[in-house]
Design a protein around this motif. Structure first.
Motif, short mmCIF file in Angstrom:
data_model
loop_
_atom_site.label_atom_id
_atom_site.label_comp_id
_atom_site.label_asym_id
_atom_site.label_seq_id
_atom_site.Cartn_x
_atom_site.Cartn_y
_atom_site.Cartn_z
N GLU A 5 1.87 7.20 -6.65
CA GLU A 5 0.85 8.17 -7.06
C GLU A 5 1.39 9.60 -7.03
N LYS A 49 2.09 2.16 -3.35
CA LYS A 49 1.06 2.73 -4.24
C LYS A 49 0.93 4.23 -4.02
N LYS A 50 0.96 4.62 -2.74
CA LYS A 50 0.84 6.05 -2.41
C LYS A 50 2.03 6.84 -2.95
N VAL A 67 4.16 11.66 2.94
CA VAL A 67 3.19 10.81 2.24
C VAL A 67 2.94 9.48 2.97
N ILE A 68 4.00 8.87 3.54
CA ILE A 68 3.83 7.53 4.12
C ILE A 68 4.31 7.40 5.57
N GLU A 94 0.81 -1.23 0.00
CA GLU A 94 0.00 0.00 0.00
C GLU A 94 0.85 1.28 0.00
N PRO A 95 1.87 1.39 0.89
CA PRO A 95 2.68 2.62 0.88
C PRO A 95 3.33 2.88 -0.48
#
Ligand code: TXA
Ligand code: MG
Length: 349
Positions: free
Chosen positions: A92, A88-89, A209-210, A85-86
């Motif tokens: 993006e 993907k962020k 972001v993460i 998941e991180p």
């Protein structure tokens, strides 16, 4: 081998040149092309024999893995087993851009390009020329910096030609690159994610972001007994031929020291190179003074660094002194490369 050199502009990309580059790549050939960070030496990443030719052209140790360059997000699934998941962020926000992420590889990725590792480094560059070349070449292009192993990375097509003329099929000349230091490498296979090489995308930008991001400790301490986690970071790298020393201290003391040392070397018949900035260049009384950029904008220093190191090689200087730079933002990437180029030879005045 005759190396074809063709010019392309970022604003209006010449289709015929991209088509020719794509054909060469699909046939297992080597094509150097610009990215926003440094020039890359492209090969079809899924063709073990093609990628292997990269190691020969660069004189690169085979345990040092390559980054696979992609042109679109959908391409990622085929080469990595899962996308956390991180990641993907991060993708993006920062893809396309000067960021490489490490994932677990699938079996289509040859061990020949990962240095035998089960992980693979992937990057989607922002440069439109780079993405056009990647797409034309089949979508998966391994691209280490297009320099002879150990030399400073190329920031112009002329730098690539210096090292690769006669060894590769083609050089796509897109002019000088924008950033000038290689991409940030972020390992997404560990928790929390870890920076293995600093670049234009900084730790602070990633943390926004993460959340927590760590930095490979081997990068921070020159005397670390641990090997860096990115195999490439252990080699003397980015280095000019002359011994380079980084001088740290208050601005005036640094220029005074460098002036004194320059005089001493010149008296002994040695040629001295000096890395200075817009703000300080007038202070140097002698020597081969190169202005890398302005302290008002560290990005200019990143863009000028490797070119200056190469010029000192051409000028055949015997010793080089560089001022130190701020460690903030892209400055941390600049200082990382400068200290490696200097073999961590730092003089505190
Ligand atoms: O900006 C860049 O990243 C440029 C442009 C051309 O895209 N490329 C580049 O590639 O700098 P190269 O090969 O010069 O540096 C790749 C670095 C090496 O330090 C290598 O050890 C590390 O990435 N690396 C590659 N795969 C890895 C993996 N699976 N695990 C850890 N480190 C890896
Ligand atoms: Mg490199």
């Amino acid at each position: 081998m005759n190396t074809i050199m063709k010019q392309v502009s970022e604003e209006q990309i010449e289709e015929a040149v991209i088509f020719q580059a794509g054909q060469i790549l699909k046939q297992g050939g080597l094509v150097a092309f610009p990215t926003e960070t440094v020039y890359g030496l492209g090969a079809n990443a899924l063709d073990a024999a093609a990628a292997e030719r990269t190691y020969t052209a660069k004189g690169r140790p085979s345990d040092n893995p390559l980054i696979i360059h992609i042109a679109q997000m959908e391409a990622l699934e085929k080469i990595v087993t899962n996308i956390p998941e991180p990641a993907k962020k991060v993708a993006e926000i920062f893809w396309p851009g000067p960021l490489t992420m490490i994932f677990q590889k699938t079996e289509v990725v040859p061990y020949g390009i990962t240095g035998g590792l089960d992980t693979v480094a992937v990057r989607m560059p922002a440069s439109r020329i780079a993405r056009a070349v990647i797409q034309a070449g089949g979508g998966y292009i391994s691209a280490p910096s297009a320099n002879t192993s150990g030399r400073p990375s190329p920031t112009t097509a002329q730098h690539v030609a210096e090292d690769m003329e006669g060894k590769i099929e083609m050089i796509v000349d897109g002019g000088a690159v924008e950033i000038g230091v290689e991409s940030t490498i972020l390992d997404m296979t560990v928790e929390p994610p870890m920076i293995l090489r600093p670049g234009a995308i900084t730790k602070e930008m990633l943390q926004d972001v993460i959340g927590t991001v760590t930095v490979d400790q081997a990068l921070l301490h020159e005397d670390s007994t641990q090997a860096p986690k990115a195999p490439g970071m252990k080699y003397r790298h980015y280095a000019p031929r002359a011994q380079l020393s980084v001088v740290e201290g208050s601005s005036c003391q640094v220029s005074d020291y460098i002036n004194r040392e320059t005089q001493r070397h010149m008296d002994a018949g040695r040629k001295v190179g000096i890395i200075a900035t817009e703000e300080t260049k007038e202070r140097y009384l002698a020597g081969d003074v190169k202005c890398v950029g302005t302290r008002a904008d560290e990005r200019t220093i990143a863009a000028g660094l490797y070119g200056s190191l190469r010029e000192f090689d051409a000028d055949e200087v015997d010793v080089i002194y560089s001022e130190a730079f701020d460690n903030e933002g892209i400055g941390s990437a600049v200082m990382n490369r400068l200290l490696k180029a200097a073999g961590h030879h730092v003089i505190k005045v």
